[in-house]
Design a protein around this motif. Structure first.
Motif, PDB file in Angstrom:
ATOM      1  N   UNK A 233     -20.270  75.173  -7.188  1.00 11.15           N
ATOM      2  CA  UNK A 233     -19.249  75.116  -6.325  1.00 11.15           C
ATOM      3  C   UNK A 233     -18.544  73.691  -5.874  1.00 11.15           C
ATOM      4  N   UNK A 234     -19.321  72.599  -6.158  1.00  6.06           N
ATOM      5  CA  UNK A 234     -19.013  71.350  -5.841  1.00  6.06           C
ATOM      6  C   UNK A 234     -18.108  70.687  -7.021  1.00  6.06           C
ATOM      7  N   UNK A 235     -18.053  71.336  -8.251  1.00  7.09           N
ATOM      8  CA  UNK A 235     -17.280  70.852  -9.318  1.00  7.09           C
ATOM      9  C   UNK A 235     -15.857  71.018  -9.008  1.00  7.09           C
ATOM     10  N   UNK A 236     -14.996  70.015  -9.382  1.00  8.63           N
ATOM     11  CA  UNK A 236     -13.489  70.249  -9.440  1.00  8.63           C
ATOM     12  C   UNK A 236     -13.172  71.212 -10.604  1.00  8.63           C
ATOM     13  N   UNK A 237     -11.788  71.533 -10.673  1.00  2.80           N
ATOM     14  CA  UNK A 237     -11.670  72.649 -11.673  1.00  2.80           C
ATOM     15  C   UNK A 237     -11.899  72.163 -12.914  1.00  2.80           C
TER      16      UNK A 237
ATOM     17  N   UNK B 145     -15.590  73.566 -18.450  1.00  6.93           N
ATOM     18  CA  UNK B 145     -16.050  73.308 -19.559  1.00  6.93           C
ATOM     19  C   UNK B 145     -17.676  73.969 -19.280  1.00  6.93           C
ATOM     20  N   UNK B 146     -17.928  74.296 -18.319  1.00  2.00           N
ATOM     21  CA  UNK B 146     -19.289  74.927 -17.972  1.00  2.00           C
ATOM     22  C   UNK B 146     -20.060  74.067 -17.611  1.00  2.00           C
ATOM     23  N   UNK B 147     -21.462  74.773 -17.356  1.00  2.00           N
ATOM     24  CA  UNK B 147     -22.724  73.468 -17.150  1.00  2.00           C
ATOM     25  C   UNK B 147     -23.754  73.964 -17.910  1.00  2.00           C
TER      26      UNK B 147
ATOM     27  N   UNK C 178     -23.174  79.959 -12.020  1.00  2.00           N
ATOM     28  CA  UNK C 178     -22.005  79.907 -12.975  1.00  2.00           C
ATOM     29  C   UNK C 178     -21.279  81.329 -13.101  1.00  2.00           C
ATOM     30  N   UNK C 179     -21.932  82.216 -13.080  1.00  2.00           N
ATOM     31  CA  UNK C 179     -21.195  83.807 -12.991  1.00  2.00           C
ATOM     32  C   UNK C 179     -20.455  84.009 -11.898  1.00  2.00           C
ATOM     33  N   UNK C 180     -20.900  83.284 -10.636  1.00  5.01           N
ATOM     34  CA  UNK C 180     -20.081  83.791  -9.415  1.00  5.01           C
ATOM     35  C   UNK C 180     -18.668  82.820  -9.576  1.00  5.01           C
ATOM     36  N   UNK C 181     -18.812  81.770 -10.267  1.00  9.84           N
ATOM     37  CA  UNK C 181     -17.375  81.144 -10.333  1.00  9.84           C
ATOM     38  C   UNK C 181     -16.736  81.517 -11.813  1.00  9.84           C
ATOM     39  N   UNK C 182     -17.443  82.281 -12.570  1.00 11.05           N
ATOM     40  CA  UNK C 182     -16.588  82.723 -13.823  1.00 11.05           C
ATOM     41  C   UNK C 182     -16.562  81.569 -15.026  1.00 11.05           C
ATOM     42  N   UNK C 183     -17.792  80.669 -15.153  1.00 10.66           N
ATOM     43  CA  UNK C 183     -17.402  79.627 -16.082  1.00 10.66           C
ATOM     44  C   UNK C 183     -18.831  79.595 -16.906  1.00 10.66           C
ATOM     45  N   UNK C 184     -18.816  79.149 -18.081  1.00  4.01           N
ATOM     46  CA  UNK C 184     -19.959  79.441 -18.895  1.00  4.01           C
ATOM     47  C   UNK C 184     -21.357  78.402 -18.555  1.00  4.01           C
ATOM     48  N   UNK C 185     -22.294  78.956 -18.830  1.00  3.83           N
ATOM     49  CA  UNK C 185     -23.537  78.318 -18.576  1.00  3.83           C
ATOM     50  C   UNK C 185     -24.581  78.200 -19.746  1.00  3.83           C
TER      51      UNK C 185
ATOM     52  N   UNK D  37     -26.237  83.661 -19.452  1.00  7.71           N
ATOM     53  CA  UNK D  37     -26.182  82.059 -19.747  1.00  7.71           C
ATOM     54  C   UNK D  37     -26.550  82.206 -21.528  1.00  7.71           C
ATOM     55  N   UNK D  38     -25.939  81.156 -21.953  1.00  5.83           N
ATOM     56  CA  UNK D  38     -26.527  80.853 -23.448  1.00  5.83           C
ATOM     57  C   UNK D  38     -27.690  80.238 -23.367  1.00  5.83           C
TER      58      UNK D  38
END
Length: 320
Positions: free
Chosen positions: A65-69, A74-76, A92-99, A120-121
């Motif tokens: 959640x410290x990442x900017x948009x 591109x995920x983490x 990552x799931x809580x922010x809807x981004x790939x992991x 996660x992958x």
């Protein structure tokens, strides 16, 4: 190579505010029987009841959640034997981004299931630090994902410290010493920052398995001594002490090493008396206190139970 960036005590406060709506405020547990056995007043911070089953969610959540948009898009990516990977996947799931999580061969099945459960992958690699880092770098190049190191990331360190901030508020008395497990050093260094912020007179003691005692050796030597082959039941503490973690801890913490037999006995004791199932890594803190009773006698001691992701079909005291 992880850039050496050191967080400060104020970063723990910022992390606490950032993750407040997402992380669980875990309880502090007490046992008169364990107090009597140890000769101390023990305050167990139940981070095995944290989201994802370990304190790791705090640091992962703060990092995500410290990442900017632009970064988040591109995920983490990370490498992890289990708890950090699961925590990052959940964050990552809580922010809807790939992991993406690089996992070494031989990781605990229950922990791998936690990672997969949160979407996660998974990428497999050989069970060495070099293999982890190489595969992580490949995935990062191919996906553009942001690396969130398990313990040497400043955002992760600050997030881990929030567990001790809570413990200090919940204990109901001033703590004389806090004991946490030591592996890569994320929780240890985050705890140090929390104590500097909120309880500067409180001592920090690190509990470490004798079969992976690089932190104890490094603190004694005044330099990182991380060339070793881990041999311990504490799978969460097999990682080498990180460079920024050592920089924060050197001269400000001491370590107690415990053998696996003492750790397993403490793990079973926590199950029998406190009625809590925790990982061997968590049980090192009680094992450390019981190993040096004179050091803790009569003191108010905080102990962070770091995780509870245990394979119930392979409890260590049930092995032949």
């Amino acid at each position: 190579m992880v850039e050496l960036t050191l967080p400060g005590p104020a970063d723990v406060l910022a992390a606490a505010a950032r993750i407040a709506a997402l992380a669980t405020v875990t309880p502090v547990l007490h046992s008169r029987a364990l107090d009597a056995l140890s000769g101390a007043h023990l305050h167990f911070k139940a981070e095995h009841l944290q989201r994802g089953g370990a304190f790791k969610f705090r640091g992962a959540c703060n990092a995500v959640w410290a990442l900017d948009e632009a970064q988040a898009r591109h995920g983490v990516v990370t490498h992890s034997s289990g708890n950090h990977g699961a925590a990052l996947a959940l964050a990552a799931q809580s922010r809807g981004i790939p992991c993406h999580v690089v996992v070494p061969e031989g990781a605990v099945a229950a922990k791998l299931a936690n990672i997969a459960r949160h979407g996660a992958t998974l990428w497999r690699c050989a069970p060495t630090q070099a293999a982890r880092e190489a595969e992580c770098a490949r995935v990062q190049r191919d996906t553009g994902a942001v690396l969130v190191h398990p313990y040497a990331d400043a955002r992760v360190i600050a997030g881990q410290g929030t567990a001790t901030l809570e413990l200090l508020r919940q204990a109901g008395t001033a703590l004389d010493v806090v004991v946490v497990p030591a592996g890569g050093g994320g929780l240890a260094s985050g705890t140090l920052l929390a104590l500097q912020q909120a309880a500067p007179g409180c001592e920090l003691v690190l509990a470490e398995p004798a079969g992976a005692a690089d932190t104890a050796r490094s603190l004694d030597a005044g330099r990182r001594l991380v060339e070793f082959v881990p041999d311990t039941v504490c799978d969460g503490l097999r990682g080498a002490l990180g460079e920024p973690n050592f920089a924060l801890l050197h001269g400000k913490a001491t370590a107690i090493t415990v053998d696996d037999a003492a750790t397993v006995a403490a793990m079973r004791l926590l199950w029998q008396v406190l009625k809590q199932v925790v990982e061997p890594s968590s049980a090192t803190v009680l094992a450390a206190v019981l190993a040096q009773p004179a050091r803790f006698a009569g003191r108010n001691v905080g102990l962070v139970l770091s995780g509870g992701n245990v394979d119930l079909d392979a409890l260590p005291w049930m092995r032949a």
